[in-house]
Design a protein around this motif. Structure first.
Motif, PDB file in Angstrom:
ATOM      1  N   ASP A 252       0.875  -1.176   0.000  1.00 11.53           N
ATOM      2  CA  ASP A 252       0.000   0.000   0.000  1.00 11.53           C
ATOM      3  C   ASP A 252       0.910   1.223   0.000  1.00 11.53           C
ATOM      4  N   ASP A 263      -2.880   6.879  -4.082  1.00 11.90           N
ATOM      5  CA  ASP A 263      -2.645   5.825  -3.090  1.00 11.90           C
ATOM      6  C   ASP A 263      -3.185   4.522  -3.655  1.00 11.90           C
ATOM      7  N   THR A 265      -3.216   0.109  -3.457  1.00  9.81           N
ATOM      8  CA  THR A 265      -2.943  -1.107  -2.695  1.00  9.81           C
ATOM      9  C   THR A 265      -3.090  -2.313  -3.614  1.00  9.81           C
TER      10      THR A 265
END
Length: 337
Positions: A252, A263, A265
């Protein structure tokens, strides 16, 4: 203007648009003045984190104050700059530009230090202070075409780095080894370095690399992943734990590109996942596609949330969704802006 592909006039137009939208909301709220002090908000309104403060009157031009290093500040900020040595000078400087002093003043009360807040109140003497945090958030959450373009560029950066990380995913390497490679790759792609969160003591690293049971180690912060970390002084994120076969490796990572964060993940595995985890993964993929189908304009996010929670319960995944039992967070995913 160094390293900017955008023209100076286009940047000025963008900043003026943000100021005008803010003033419209100020009028609706009865707010006569707004003082911007936090670095990220200063960047949003002035294109610089080098300035000291920005004052936005309910009508008129924004006043941008700097303490020193005019040459550096003026490279970043295309607006007119006013030198200010102390917050004590604020009222006189505002009046010197032809503005009446406001009867009330908005602050970013969610982030401004108490000492700074009191020093400004003391300078203005009799004035009503108002928490303008939500007002600023409402302005910033609507992204302009310019901002959306930066997000798209940032997304391409993240995609390239995540597609490369599998080349470093080998049995016996540590979480920290993989994290270092990710950090290096992001820096080569113009990641600025700091990853910013709006909140007191909300300090994170570039991201997490967590393998096996380390992904279950929680954090006291309101986030899903914690990890072992390297030391109590920063006891989250990657550790020296080695990656083994058939262990899920959760990565992540965030990228700060031109002041905007993406961002991402993703979960990796060497060889294959245990059957139980693979079946859980397949159920989550179905729910993920359901979320995609529901994310349409005018859909109420709260409705989607409760629908997904119900599907998680039906799939018998509720003990592990967005954290483990008492360490679960009260959201899934996160907002944009």
């Amino acid at each position: 203007m160094p390293n900017y592909k955008i023209s100076k006039q286009k940047l000025i137009n963008e900043l003026n648009m943000r100021k005008s939208r803010t003033q419209d909301l100020m009028k609706a709220k009865g707010l006569e003045g707004l003082i911007i002090l936090q670095l990220v908000d200063l960047y949003y309104y002035t294109n610089s984190i080098q300035v000291q403060a920005c004052y936005i009157p309910v009508e008129g031009e924004a006043l941008v104050f700097y303490r020193r290093s005019y040459e550096k500040v003026s490279e970043d900020c295309p607006l007119n700059l006013i030198q200010m040595k102390s917050f004590k000078q604020l009222p006189k400087l505002i009046q010197s530009k032809g503005y009446d002093l406001p009867r009330n003043l908005g602050f970013e009360m969610d982030v401004v230090p108490v000492k700074t807040y009191h020093s400004i109140l003391k300078a203005f003497k009799e004035i009503e202070s108002i928490d303008a945090s939500n007002l600023i958030r409402k302005i910033r959450m609507i992204k302009s075409d310019l901002e959306i373009e930066v997000f798209k560029e940032a997304g391409k950066v993240v995609d390239r780095v995540f597609n490369d990380v599998k080349n470093h995913m080998k049995e016996g390497v540590s979480e920290l080894d993989i994290s270092r490679e990710m950090e290096y790759a992001f820096r080569k792609e113009a990641h600025l370095g700091p990853v910013r969160l709006r909140g007191f003591n909300y300090e994170i690293f570039n991201g997490h690399v967590l393998c096996g049971e380390n992904a279950l180690i929680p954090s006291a912060l309101d986030m899903t992943l914690g990890g072992q970390g390297l030391h109590p002084a920063f006891s989250i994120a990657a550790s020296e734990k080695k990656v083994g076969k058939s262990q899920p490796v959760i990565i992540d990572f965030a990228c700060n590109y031109k002041g905007y964060h993406t961002d991402t993940t993703r979960t990796f595995v060497i060889d294959s996942l245990p059957l139980k985890l693979e079946k859980s993964y397949e159920k989550l993929i179905e729910i993920y596609h359901y979320i995609q189908s529901r994310l349409k304009p005018k859909t109420i996010c709260e409705d989607i949330y409760y629908e997904v929670i119900e599907k998680i319960k039906e799939a018998d995944l509720d003990d592990h969704f967005m954290g483990y039992r008492e360490s679960q967070v009260s959201f899934f995913g996160h907002g944009i802006g």
